[in-house]
Design a protein around this motif. Structure first.
Motif, PDB file in Angstrom:
ATOM      1  N   LEU A   1      -4.423  -6.321  -2.158  1.00 17.59           N
ATOM      2  CA  LEU A   1      -4.592  -7.706  -1.717  1.00 17.59           C
ATOM      3  C   LEU A   1      -4.081  -8.675  -2.783  1.00 17.59           C
ATOM      4  O   LEU A   1      -3.484  -9.715  -2.452  1.00 17.59           O
ATOM      5  CB  LEU A   1      -6.067  -7.974  -1.401  1.00 17.59           C
ATOM      6  CG  LEU A   1      -6.625  -7.283  -0.156  1.00 17.59           C
ATOM      7  CD1 LEU A   1      -8.132  -7.525  -0.044  1.00 17.59           C
ATOM      8  CD2 LEU A   1      -5.910  -7.772   1.098  1.00 17.59           C
ATOM      9  N   ASP A   2      -4.300  -8.353  -4.059  1.00 22.72           N
ATOM     10  CA  ASP A   2      -3.754  -9.182  -5.132  1.00 22.72           C
ATOM     11  C   ASP A   2      -2.230  -9.180  -5.076  1.00 22.72           C
ATOM     12  O   ASP A   2      -1.581 -10.210  -5.244  1.00 22.72           O
ATOM     13  CB  ASP A   2      -4.222  -8.677  -6.492  1.00 22.72           C
ATOM     14  CG  ASP A   2      -5.684  -8.980  -6.753  1.00 22.72           C
ATOM     15  OD1 ASP A   2      -6.246  -9.852  -6.054  1.00 22.72           O
ATOM     16  OD2 ASP A   2      -6.278  -8.343  -7.655  1.00 22.72           O
ATOM     17  N   TRP A   3      -1.665  -8.000  -4.841  1.00 28.65           N
ATOM     18  CA  TRP A   3      -0.216  -7.891  -4.720  1.00 28.65           C
ATOM     19  C   TRP A   3       0.296  -8.744  -3.557  1.00 28.65           C
ATOM     20  O   TRP A   3       1.293  -9.458  -3.695  1.00 28.65           O
ATOM     21  CB  TRP A   3       0.170  -6.424  -4.484  1.00 28.65           C
ATOM     22  CG  TRP A   3       0.279  -5.617  -5.737  1.00 28.65           C
ATOM     23  CD1 TRP A   3      -0.731  -5.271  -6.582  1.00 28.65           C
ATOM     24  CD2 TRP A   3       1.464  -5.051  -6.271  1.00 28.65           C
ATOM     25  NE1 TRP A   3      -0.243  -4.522  -7.605  1.00 28.65           N
ATOM     26  CE2 TRP A   3       1.104  -4.363  -7.443  1.00 28.65           C
ATOM     27  CE3 TRP A   3       2.798  -5.042  -5.874  1.00 28.65           C
ATOM     28  CZ2 TRP A   3       2.021  -3.682  -8.227  1.00 28.65           C
ATOM     29  CZ3 TRP A   3       3.719  -4.363  -6.649  1.00 28.65           C
ATOM     30  CH2 TRP A   3       3.336  -3.695  -7.813  1.00 28.65           C
TER      31      TRP A   3
ATOM     32  N   VAL B   1     -11.081  -0.204  -4.641  1.00 33.51           N
ATOM     33  CA  VAL B   1     -10.371  -0.896  -5.724  1.00 33.51           C
ATOM     34  C   VAL B   1      -8.875  -0.933  -5.433  1.00 33.51           C
ATOM     35  O   VAL B   1      -8.201  -1.942  -5.678  1.00 33.51           O
ATOM     36  CB  VAL B   1     -10.662  -0.214  -7.074  1.00 33.51           C
ATOM     37  CG1 VAL B   1      -9.778  -0.796  -8.174  1.00 33.51           C
ATOM     38  CG2 VAL B   1     -12.123  -0.372  -7.452  1.00 33.51           C
ATOM     39  N   GLU B   2      -8.350   0.171  -4.922  1.00 33.07           N
ATOM     40  CA  GLU B   2      -6.933   0.209  -4.559  1.00 33.07           C
ATOM     41  C   GLU B   2      -6.611  -0.867  -3.527  1.00 33.07           C
ATOM     42  O   GLU B   2      -5.585  -1.546  -3.622  1.00 33.07           O
ATOM     43  CB  GLU B   2      -6.572   1.589  -4.013  1.00 33.07           C
ATOM     44  CG  GLU B   2      -6.436   2.665  -5.058  1.00 33.07           C
ATOM     45  CD  GLU B   2      -5.075   2.637  -5.716  1.00 33.07           C
ATOM     46  OE1 GLU B   2      -4.096   2.251  -5.052  1.00 33.07           O
ATOM     47  OE2 GLU B   2      -4.981   2.982  -6.901  1.00 33.07           O
TER      48      GLU B   2
ATOM     49  N   LEU C   1       0.824  -1.208   0.000  1.00 36.37           N
ATOM     50  CA  LEU C   1       0.000   0.000   0.000  1.00 36.37           C
ATOM     51  C   LEU C   1       0.860   1.260   0.000  1.00 36.37           C
ATOM     52  O   LEU C   1       0.547   2.239  -0.684  1.00 36.37           O
ATOM     53  CB  LEU C   1      -0.932  -0.001   1.218  1.00 36.37           C
ATOM     54  CG  LEU C   1      -2.114  -0.976   1.152  1.00 36.37           C
ATOM     55  CD1 LEU C   1      -2.807  -1.057   2.508  1.00 36.37           C
ATOM     56  CD2 LEU C   1      -3.106  -0.541   0.077  1.00 36.37           C
ATOM     57  N   THR C   2       1.952   1.231   0.752  1.00 36.41           N
ATOM     58  CA  THR C   2       2.844   2.384   0.797  1.00 36.41           C
ATOM     59  C   THR C   2       3.518   2.607  -0.549  1.00 36.41           C
ATOM     60  O   THR C   2       3.627   3.740  -1.034  1.00 36.41           O
ATOM     61  CB  THR C   2       3.904   2.202   1.890  1.00 36.41           C
ATOM     62  OG1 THR C   2       3.257   2.014   3.154  1.00 36.41           O
ATOM     63  CG2 THR C   2       4.818   3.410   1.975  1.00 36.41           C
ATOM     64  N   LEU C   3       3.977   1.526  -1.166  1.00 32.85           N
ATOM     65  CA  LEU C   3       4.636   1.655  -2.470  1.00 32.85           C
ATOM     66  C   LEU C   3       3.683   2.203  -3.518  1.00 32.85           C
ATOM     67  O   LEU C   3       4.028   3.121  -4.274  1.00 32.85           O
ATOM     68  CB  LEU C   3       5.171   0.292  -2.912  1.00 32.85           C
ATOM     69  CG  LEU C   3       5.809   0.251  -4.312  1.00 32.85           C
ATOM     70  CD1 LEU C   3       7.034   1.154  -4.371  1.00 32.85           C
ATOM     71  CD2 LEU C   3       6.174  -1.186  -4.688  1.00 32.85           C
TER      72      LEU C   3
ATOM     73  N   PRO D   1       0.264   7.259  -7.416  1.00 35.67           N
ATOM     74  CA  PRO D   1      -1.210   7.212  -7.398  1.00 35.67           C
ATOM     75  C   PRO D   1      -1.791   7.025  -8.787  1.00 35.67           C
ATOM     76  O   PRO D   1      -1.320   7.593  -9.767  1.00 35.67           O
ATOM     77  CB  PRO D   1      -1.590   8.576  -6.806  1.00 35.67           C
ATOM     78  CG  PRO D   1      -0.402   9.452  -7.056  1.00 35.67           C
ATOM     79  CD  PRO D   1       0.789   8.567  -6.998  1.00 35.67           C
ATOM     80  N   ALA D   2      -2.795   6.183  -8.865  1.00 29.54           N
ATOM     81  CA  ALA D   2      -3.502   5.931 -10.121  1.00 29.54           C
ATOM     82  C   ALA D   2      -4.793   6.718 -10.138  1.00 29.54           C
ATOM     83  O   ALA D   2      -5.531   6.740  -9.141  1.00 29.54           O
ATOM     84  CB  ALA D   2      -3.768   4.437 -10.283  1.00 29.54           C
TER      85      ALA D   2
END
Length: 213
Positions: free
Chosen positions: A134-136, A128-129, A113-115, A120-121
């Motif tokens: 969680l996928d990462w 969604v972020e 999350l920090t990375l 930012p997208a």
């Protein structure tokens, strides 16, 4: 006249130093070659000698797009005893449980999350972020915390765009390659001689055939 008490002579016993362990000698801040040298030197004898006596073969590797570089195949020396194989097995378990232990899920998710927050997208909701994070965490869950930290630090300092999961996995693989290669060689040493505590499946099959006959 009162006799003086005799002074006792105290002889200090020699100190015994506990053998160094791979986990205690490991320093993730060192460059990869130094990490591997230091980690190998901390292995209990005679494992460093056995590793040095092994044979390394370099062979080409081919992927979907053709030639994909060279790979190293390591073979243990002949004559590995069951006791030496058991020591390699025990050391591998320690290495897997410390240096190569997967990162804690909370640490991993926080790091991801920090990375991502540094890149930012646009147009993505916080939910969604979080789902993406969680996928990462799922796709990077096999790597140790120090590897993920180093990969994130490397990316922040060298790239200007948001990384993909595949790019981060490649970076993590490169960072822990020396430690995983050492673990693979210890596994080869462990497999070089049978474990006396585990029955030989061939002997079990032979005994079963005899009973059937």
């Amino acid at each position: 006249m009162t006799a003086r008490p005799r002074s006792a002579t105290i002889t200090s016993l020699p100190r015994t130093h506990a053998p160094a362990s791979p986990a205690a000698a490991f320093d993730p801040t060192l460059p990869a070659p130094q990490r591997r040298i230091r980690l190998t030197a901390a292995l209990p004898p005679p494992l460093p000698e056995l590793l040095a006596q092994g044979r390394t073969d370099r062979r080409p590797r081919f992927g979907e797009d053709g030639f994909d570089g060279m790979i190293e195949l390591w073979s243990p020396p002949s004559g590995v005893t069951p006791a030496q194989a058991a020591l390699a097995r025990q050391t591998l378990e320690e290495l897997s449980g410390t240096v190569l232990a997967p990162a804690d899920s909370d640490h991993l998710l926080g790091r991801v999350l920090t990375l991502l927050s540094h890149f930012p997208a646009k147009g993505l909701s916080p939910e969604v972020e979080r789902m993406m994070a969680l996928d990462w965490a799922d796709d990077l869950g096999e790597y140790p915390a120090w590897v993920i930290d180093a990969a994130a630090r490397n990316w922040r300092r060298s790239r200007k765009w948001r990384p993909s999961i595949a790019e981060m996995r490649t970076l993590c693989e490169e960072i822990c390659a020396p430690e995983r290669a050492l673990a693979d060689r210890l596994q080869s040493l462990a497999d070089a001689a049978p474990d006396p505590c585990v029955p030989d499946p061939r002997a079990l099959a032979t005994g079963a055939l005899r009973r059937m006959g």
